[in-house]
Scaffold this active site. Sequence first.
Site, mmCIF file in Angstrom:
data_model
loop_
_atom_site.group_PDB
_atom_site.id
_atom_site.type_symbol
_atom_site.label_atom_id
_atom_site.label_comp_id
_atom_site.label_asym_id
_atom_site.label_seq_id
_atom_site.Cartn_x
_atom_site.Cartn_y
_atom_site.Cartn_z
ATOM 1 N N ASN A 83 2.670 6.042 3.777
ATOM 2 C CA ASN A 83 1.374 6.278 4.421
ATOM 3 C C ASN A 83 0.208 5.809 3.561
ATOM 4 O O ASN A 83 0.100 6.192 2.403
ATOM 5 C CB ASN A 83 1.171 7.782 4.681
ATOM 6 C CG ASN A 83 2.073 8.276 5.788
ATOM 7 O OD1 ASN A 83 2.447 7.502 6.662
ATOM 8 N ND2 ASN A 83 2.426 9.542 5.737
ATOM 9 N N HIS A 84 -0.667 5.035 4.141
ATOM 10 C CA HIS A 84 -1.964 4.754 3.528
ATOM 11 C C HIS A 84 -2.965 5.736 4.138
ATOM 12 O O HIS A 84 -2.722 6.296 5.208
ATOM 13 C CB HIS A 84 -2.400 3.320 3.818
ATOM 14 C CG HIS A 84 -1.608 2.297 3.070
ATOM 15 N ND1 HIS A 84 -2.114 1.086 2.658
ATOM 16 C CD2 HIS A 84 -0.319 2.301 2.652
ATOM 17 C CE1 HIS A 84 -1.190 0.394 2.031
ATOM 18 N NE2 HIS A 84 -0.090 1.107 2.020
ATOM 19 N N PRO A 85 -4.116 5.950 3.473
ATOM 20 C CA PRO A 85 -5.069 6.919 4.025
ATOM 21 C C PRO A 85 -5.633 6.425 5.356
ATOM 22 O O PRO A 85 -5.985 5.257 5.493
ATOM 23 C CB PRO A 85 -6.165 6.998 2.961
ATOM 24 C CG PRO A 85 -6.032 5.751 2.188
ATOM 25 C CD PRO A 85 -4.604 5.341 2.229
ATOM 26 N N LEU A 86 -5.711 7.329 6.311
ATOM 27 C CA LEU A 86 -6.187 6.954 7.644
ATOM 28 C C LEU A 86 -7.660 7.280 7.833
ATOM 29 O O LEU A 86 -8.319 6.726 8.712
ATOM 30 C CB LEU A 86 -5.408 7.711 8.724
ATOM 31 C CG LEU A 86 -3.882 7.639 8.689
ATOM 32 C CD1 LEU A 86 -3.301 8.406 9.863
ATOM 33 C CD2 LEU A 86 -3.419 6.197 8.727
ATOM 34 N N THR A 91 -8.119 1.353 4.271
ATOM 35 C CA THR A 91 -6.749 1.820 4.033
ATOM 36 C C THR A 91 -6.167 1.160 2.778
ATOM 37 O O THR A 91 -5.034 1.435 2.388
ATOM 38 C CB THR A 91 -5.829 1.455 5.224
ATOM 39 O OG1 THR A 91 -5.893 0.049 5.441
ATOM 40 C CG2 THR A 91 -6.221 2.214 6.477
#
Length: 209
Positions: A83-86, A91
């Site tokens: 997961n990358h930051p949403l 991102t």
Amino acid sequence: MTIYPDPNNPYPLENYKQLCFLKNIITNPNIIVGDFTYYDDFENPHNFENNVLYHFDFIGDKLIIGKFCAIASDVKFMMNGGNHPLNYFTTYPFTIFGHAWENTMSVANTSKGDTIIGNDVWFGYNALIMPGIKVGDGAIIAASSVVTKDVEPYTIVGGNPAKLIRKRFEDEVINLLLKLQWWDWPIEKITQNIGILCSNNLAALKQLY
Ligand SMILES: CC(C)(COP(=O)(O)OP(=O)(O)OC[C@H]1O[C@@H](n2cnc3c(N)ncnc32)[C@H](O)[C@@H]1OP(=O)(O)O)[C@@H](O)C(=O)NCCC(=O)NCCS
């Protein structure tokens, strides 16, 4: 010779080393697999850990798989490290490249938790399970599905995103199976009752309860 296969034997099929009792080849302590769950890879079952994607020690999320699951080739589990930051304006994971970008915290800081798979789950070829998913006992994941939501016990799901195809049995039968939890019986009792487990004889199943 014992009357049932040895769950501690990595390769229970003498002439088919593409299939393994998975728990015996796992090296990552954050992957926990129950007895008799097998993985069958077209090339080499040691590919399994490569199919647990973005699984980083510093995140510490776990993949927990129950007993008697059947996992086909190319099944993949995406873990939280993917997961990358949403919710940031970018991102892009600046912080991992260090220098003046260190500690900019632009890596994902929300985990969806452990991936937890029940017992007697069948994963069709090339299914992808997203982070934090819980799959109930007795479920079936159709080939090439992308599972984005938790899967109820004894249901069949398929597609991208995976949707309910149908329940495997009437609720009465599902409840009985969930109460029986046959996968936790002593192996001798399982062996003795395989004829019933490999049938749909409800009257006989009820007598086991
Ligand atoms: C999920 C599965 C078990 C369903 O079996 P089934 O019920 O006999 O299949 P059917 O062909 O009758 O299909 C039932 C429904 O599921 C859908 N479906 C079947 N396979 C699907 C898949 N992989 N993805 C999405 N939908 C699927 C069908 O389109 C059909 O939908 P409908 O009711 O709207 O018409 C089977 O299709 C499957 O994916 N098996 C996995 C095989 C595999 O990967 N084996 C690897 C070696 S173990």
